[in-house]
Design a protein around this motif. Sequence first.
Motif, short mmCIF file in Angstrom:
data_model
loop_
_atom_site.label_atom_id
_atom_site.label_comp_id
_atom_site.label_asym_id
_atom_site.label_seq_id
_atom_site.Cartn_x
_atom_site.Cartn_y
_atom_site.Cartn_z
N GLY A 1 38.78 36.25 -24.25
CA GLY A 1 37.94 35.29 -24.95
C GLY A 1 38.49 34.91 -26.32
N THR A 2 38.98 35.90 -27.07
CA THR A 2 39.50 35.65 -28.41
C THR A 2 40.78 34.82 -28.37
OG1 THR A 2 38.55 37.75 -29.14
CG2 THR A 2 40.21 36.75 -30.57
N SER A 3 41.60 35.04 -27.37
CA SER A 3 42.84 34.28 -27.26
C SER A 3 42.58 32.78 -27.09
CB SER A 3 43.68 34.78 -26.09
OG SER A 3 43.15 34.38 -24.85
N LEU A 4 41.46 32.44 -26.47
CA LEU A 4 41.13 31.03 -26.29
C LEU A 4 40.87 30.34 -27.63
CD1 LEU A 4 38.83 31.40 -23.18
CD2 LEU A 4 41.03 30.21 -23.24
N LEU A 5 40.30 31.07 -28.59
CA LEU A 5 40.12 30.54 -29.94
C LEU A 5 41.48 30.28 -30.59
CD1 LEU A 5 38.43 29.86 -32.46
CD2 LEU A 5 38.39 32.32 -32.97
N VAL A 6 42.39 31.24 -30.44
CA VAL A 6 43.73 31.10 -31.01
C VAL A 6 44.45 29.91 -30.38
CG1 VAL A 6 45.94 32.25 -31.37
CG2 VAL A 6 43.82 33.58 -31.44
N ILE A 7 44.36 29.78 -29.06
CA ILE A 7 45.02 28.69 -28.35
C ILE A 7 44.51 27.34 -28.84
CG2 ILE A 7 45.26 27.56 -26.10
CD1 ILE A 7 45.05 30.36 -24.84
N THR A 8 43.20 27.22 -28.96
CA THR A 8 42.61 25.93 -29.36
C THR A 8 43.09 25.51 -30.74
OG1 THR A 8 40.62 26.41 -28.05
CG2 THR A 8 40.44 24.72 -29.74
N VAL A 9 43.05 26.42 -31.70
CA VAL A 9 43.42 26.07 -33.07
C VAL A 9 44.92 25.80 -33.17
CG1 VAL A 9 43.50 26.90 -35.46
CG2 VAL A 9 41.49 27.36 -34.03
N ASN A 10 45.75 26.66 -32.59
CA ASN A 10 47.20 26.46 -32.66
C ASN A 10 47.63 25.17 -31.98
OD1 ASN A 10 47.72 28.77 -34.10
ND2 ASN A 10 48.46 29.97 -32.37
N SER A 11 47.04 24.87 -30.83
CA SER A 11 47.41 23.67 -30.09
C SER A 11 47.02 22.41 -30.87
CB SER A 11 46.75 23.66 -28.71
OG SER A 11 47.22 24.74 -27.94
N LEU A 12 45.84 22.43 -31.48
CA LEU A 12 45.42 21.29 -32.29
C LEU A 12 46.37 21.07 -33.46
CD1 LEU A 12 41.52 21.63 -32.44
CD2 LEU A 12 42.82 19.68 -31.56
N ALA A 13 46.80 22.16 -34.10
CA ALA A 13 47.71 22.04 -35.24
C ALA A 13 49.04 21.42 -34.81
CB ALA A 13 47.94 23.41 -35.86
N ALA A 14 49.61 21.91 -33.71
CA ALA A 14 50.88 21.38 -33.23
C ALA A 14 50.75 19.94 -32.77
CB ALA A 14 51.41 22.25 -32.10
N LEU A 15 49.59 19.62 -32.23
CA LEU A 15 49.36 18.27 -31.71
C LEU A 15 49.32 17.24 -32.84
CD1 LEU A 15 49.02 17.10 -28.91
CD2 LEU A 15 46.55 17.37 -29.13
N THR A 16 48.88 17.63 -34.03
CA THR A 16 48.84 16.70 -35.16
C THR A 16 50.24 16.21 -35.53
OG1 THR A 16 48.95 18.49 -36.79
CG2 THR A 16 46.77 17.75 -36.10
N VAL A 17 51.26 17.05 -35.30
CA VAL A 17 52.63 16.66 -35.59
C VAL A 17 53.18 15.77 -34.49
CG1 VAL A 17 54.98 17.51 -35.96
CG2 VAL A 17 53.04 18.73 -36.95
N ARG A 18 52.84 16.08 -33.24
CA ARG A 18 53.40 15.34 -32.11
C ARG A 18 52.69 14.02 -31.83
NH1 ARG A 18 56.41 18.85 -27.96
NH2 ARG A 18 56.83 20.76 -29.11
N THR A 19 51.45 13.89 -32.24
CA THR A 19 50.71 12.65 -31.99
C THR A 19 51.37 11.49 -32.73
OG1 THR A 19 48.62 13.84 -31.74
CG2 THR A 19 48.48 11.49 -32.20
N GLY A 20 51.53 10.38 -32.03
CA GLY A 20 52.15 9.21 -32.64
C GLY A 20 53.66 9.23 -32.58
N GLY A 21 54.22 10.22 -31.85
CA GLY A 21 55.66 10.28 -31.69
C GLY A 21 56.18 9.20 -30.75
#
Length: 251
Positions: free
Chosen positions: A175-195
């Motif tokens: 359950g806790t790993s899902l929180l980590v996945i969500t936050v990390n993925s959102l952070a990385a996605l902010t860089v890749r969005t608009g590429g």
Amino acid sequence: MSTLVLALIAGAVVGLALGALGGGGSVLTVPALIYLLGFTPAAATTASLIIVTVTSATSLCSHAASGNVRWRTGLLFAAAGIPVALAAAALAARLPGQLLTAAFAAVAGLAAVRMLTSSAHEDGFRPVRPVRPVRAAGAGAGLGAVTGLLGVGGGFLAVPALVGVLGLRMRAAVGTSLLVITVNSLAALTVRTGGSTPLDWAVVAPFTGAAVLGAWDGKRLSAAVTGPVLQRIFAVVLLCVAAFMLADTIR
């Protein structure tokens, strides 16, 4: 078999893994997008972040309702991983696709071996240790680097870390790993969005929908099957995927 059917099947399998194990969805998403659906490695890693962010956030709600999320531990992991994930995502845009694929295969293979050789513990068999901020932050930074560079949520590494390093029981680690996945993925996605890499939303959207539905079934599966069994099954699948991808990059 049509592309839509392949996307639905692959999405359901990814969601099942993510809901049951708290990780593994993204590490199966990238090869599925590349080898089944014809995405380039760059497009696959970006699409994977979108799919896994939505799926993990949905599954997180279910695990939180069951009391299986350790918020303080997860937020420590996530906070340490955000700046590293941002930097790694920017670096990934400059690396060749074949190198990214080889790195992805190597990380996946190491994770599989780690899961097979470690002793997984079910609830009640492992004492819970107090969270050590330095260890949590160090592990979180490493997971953030993997997320940003390879477009994976990091759950397949987060669960073993939460169990082995911080002493969480298996269900709480999932359950806790899902929180980590969500936050990390959102952070990385902010860089890749608009590429410059275009995405085929006719594939990404049904893949994501099937993954979300599969994650709910995965949550029920995790309650019916013991943690060690789930971990071994996933590790074998992950090892096969890693071997295939590595062989493909060197032939």
